[in-house]
Design an enzyme around this catalytic site. Structure first.
Site, PDB file in Angstrom:
ATOM      1  N   HIS A  82       0.828  -1.208   0.000  1.00  0.00           N
ATOM      2  CA  HIS A  82       0.000   0.000   0.000  1.00  0.00           C
ATOM      3  C   HIS A  82       0.862   1.257   0.000  1.00  0.00           C
ATOM      4  O   HIS A  82       2.031   1.244   0.395  1.00  0.00           O
ATOM      5  CB  HIS A  82      -0.960   0.012   1.199  1.00  0.00           C
ATOM      6  CG  HIS A  82      -0.328   0.425   2.495  1.00  0.00           C
ATOM      7  ND1 HIS A  82      -0.188   1.747   2.867  1.00  0.00           N
ATOM      8  CD2 HIS A  82       0.196  -0.307   3.507  1.00  0.00           C
ATOM      9  CE1 HIS A  82       0.393   1.808   4.054  1.00  0.00           C
ATOM     10  NE2 HIS A  82       0.639   0.585   4.457  1.00  0.00           N
ATOM     11  N   CYS A  83       0.245   2.350  -0.446  1.00  0.00           N
ATOM     12  CA  CYS A  83       0.856   3.685  -0.383  1.00  0.00           C
ATOM     13  C   CYS A  83      -0.125   4.598   0.348  1.00  0.00           C
ATOM     14  O   CYS A  83      -0.835   4.138   1.250  1.00  0.00           O
ATOM     15  CB  CYS A  83       1.234   4.192  -1.772  1.00  0.00           C
ATOM     16  SG  CYS A  83      -0.113   4.202  -2.989  1.00  0.00           S
ATOM     17  N   TRP A  84      -0.173   5.867   0.001  1.00  0.00           N
ATOM     18  CA  TRP A  84      -1.039   6.798   0.729  1.00  0.00           C
ATOM     19  C   TRP A  84      -2.516   6.605   0.385  1.00  0.00           C
ATOM     20  O   TRP A  84      -3.355   6.429   1.267  1.00  0.00           O
ATOM     21  CB  TRP A  84      -0.588   8.230   0.444  1.00  0.00           C
ATOM     22  CG  TRP A  84      -1.562   9.315   0.848  1.00  0.00           C
ATOM     23  CD1 TRP A  84      -2.084  10.277   0.052  1.00  0.00           C
ATOM     24  CD2 TRP A  84      -2.124   9.534   2.147  1.00  0.00           C
ATOM     25  NE1 TRP A  84      -2.947  11.093   0.767  1.00  0.00           N
ATOM     26  CE2 TRP A  84      -2.988  10.653   2.062  1.00  0.00           C
ATOM     27  CE3 TRP A  84      -1.998   8.878   3.381  1.00  0.00           C
ATOM     28  CZ2 TRP A  84      -3.708  11.145   3.154  1.00  0.00           C
ATOM     29  CZ3 TRP A  84      -2.716   9.367   4.474  1.00  0.00           C
ATOM     30  CH2 TRP A  84      -3.550  10.488   4.361  1.00  0.00           C
TER      31      TRP A  84
END
Length: 358
Positions: A91-93
Site C-alpha cells: 500500500h501507499c497513501w
C-alpha cells in the site's frame, strides 16, 4: 491485479503489510506491524511533488520513472526477503500509482501480492469509524500515586490473561513531565489511534478491559471521548504502596537504564525546570536544584513526589464516579496478585483466548 479492501485486510491472518511510502510519511502514521520499503526517499518525493506543481503530471511521472527504474531489482529483492508465511499486501497513501506500480513489478517477478485499495488513508478512516464501537462493556481503571507501578502491574496482569489496554505504551509516553525519558519523542495521534485499534482487536470478545487512570492527553496523543466516558463510569481500583517503594520504582524506571547517557542530564534538567515553575516553596526549589547538581536522584524523586505530584492527585480522582476499591501492596507483583484476587471477587476473570489475527 489483485485488490483488497481494508475490511478484508482486517480479517486476514498474519498479513505481511509493505508500506512503500517515503520514510517521512511512514513515520507520520502507519498500519501497526507494517514494514516500510520506500519507493522514493523523502527528498525524491519532494522533488516529484515540486515538478508536479510547476510542470504538470506528465513531467512528474517521467521523473518518477527515472528515479524508480534503477531501484527496481533491489526493491523487489527486499520485499522477497521479507515474505514469509502470510499474504503480501502493498500500500501507499491512497492506493494510487505507487502501489499499483510495485504490485505490477512483483507480478512480473513471479511474486503475487494484494494492493490495498485506498491505501493508508482508507485504513485511517476505517479505524476512526470503528474505534468508538470496539470498547468492551466494562472498564476497570487502575489508580494510584506516581510511582506505585501501575504500568508494571498492568503488564503482569496481562501475562495472567487479563484484557489490558496499555495506553502509555500506545502513546510512547508515560503521561508526566518526564514521560518521554528513554522513549524518544512520543507517538503522534495517528500512531496512537492505530495502536489503540490494534489493542482493542487483541481483546475483542472480552466484556471488560483494564486500563490506567490517565488524563485525556498522554504526551502528543488524545484519548477518544468514548474511552474517557467508559473510564469515568467504570470500576476503580486504587493502588497504595509505601513511598520508599515508589521512589525505588521510579529510580528503576527513569534513572538506572539511562543515567550514563549523554542526553540524560539535559532531559532531566528541562523537566525539572518545568516543575520548578509550579513549585512556590523556595526551600523545596533550592533542594531540588541541589539534588540535581549532586545527581542525587532518589532524594530528588522523593521531594518531587511529596511536593509536586502527590498534592495534584486528589483532584484528578474526583472525575471518576464508579466505585473504588483500595489495594495495599509492597511491590508490583504483590499488587498484581491482590488485584487479580479482587477482580475474581468481582466476577472479572482472565480471558483464555484473545483475537490476535492482526
Amino acid at each position: 491485479m489483485k485488490e483488497i479492501q481494508v475490511e478484508e485486510l482486517m480479517r486476514m491472518k498474519n498479513p505481511i503489510i509493505i508500506d512503500i511510502r517515503s520514510p517521512i510519511e511512514f513515520n507520520d502514521g502507519a498500519i501497526p506491524g507494517a514494514i516500510n520499503v520506500p519507493l522514493f526517499s523523502d527528498s525524491e518525493r519532494e522533488e516529484i511533488g515540486t515538478i508536479y506543481k510547476h510542470e504538470g503530471q506528465a513531467a512528474a511521472k517521467w521523473r518518477a520513472m527515472e528515479l524508480v527504474s534503477p531501484k527496481i531489482p533491489n526493491l523487489l529483492q527486499t520485499i522477497k526477503s521479507i515474505k514469509a508465511d502470510g499474504e503480501l499486501v502493498i500500500h501507499c497513501w491512497r492506493g494510487g500509482m505507487r502501489s499499483k506500480a510495485v504490485v505490477t513489478f512483483l507480478e512480473f517477478a513471479g511474486l503475487f501480492s494484494w494492493r490495498l485499495v485506498g491505501g493508508y488513508k482508507a485504513f485511517r478512516n476505517y479505524i476512526l469509524e470503528k474505534l468508538p464501537t470496539m470498547l468492551p462493556n466494562k472498564a476497570v481503571v487502575l489508580h494510584g500515586l506516581t510511582g506505585v507501578g501501575k504500568t508494571e502491574v498492568l503488564k503482569i496482569l496481562k501475562k495472567k490473561g487479563f484484557s489490558i489496554l496499555d495506553l502509555e505504551e500506545m502513546a510512547g509516553h508515560r503521561g508526566s513531565i518526564f514521560g518521554t525519558i528513554g522513549l524518544g519523542e512520543g507517538h503522534n495521534q495517528k500512531t496512537f489511534d492505530g495502536l489503540l485499534f490494534k489493542g482493542l482487536q487483541e481483546i475483542q470478545g472480552s466484556d471488560y478491559f483494564l486500563v490506567e487512570a490517565e488524563s485525556k492527553r498522554i504526551g502528543k496523543a488524545v484519548q477518544p471521548e468514548e474511552l474517557m466516558i467508559s473510564k469515568f463510569t467504570g470500576i476503580n481500583i486504587h493502588l497504595h504502596t509505601p513511598i520508599e517503594q515508589r521512589v525505588q520504582q521510579l529510580v528503576t524506571e527513569y534513572v538506572e537504564p539511562y543515567k550514563e547517557e549523554s542526553w540524560y542530564i539535559e532531559k532531566i534538567s528541562l523537566g525539572l525546570e518545568k516543575v520548578l515553575r509550579r513549585v512556590k516553596d523556595n526551600e523545596v526549589r533550592n533542594k531540588l536544584n541541589q539534588f540535581l547538581i549532586e545527581r542525587n536522584y532518589p532524594d530528588m524523586i522523593q521531594l518531587l513526589l511529596e511536593h509536586y505530584y502527590d498534592p495534584r492527585y486528589d483532584h484528578a480522582r474526583q472525575e471518576y464516579v464508579g466505585e473504588f476499591f483500595d489495594i495495599h501492596a509492597e511491590h508490583p507483583i504483590d499488587a498484581a496478585n491482590k488485584i487479580a484476587a479482587k477482580l475474581e471477587e468481582l466476577s472479572i476473570s482472565p480471558n483464555v483466548a484473545v483475537n490476535n489475527n492482526f
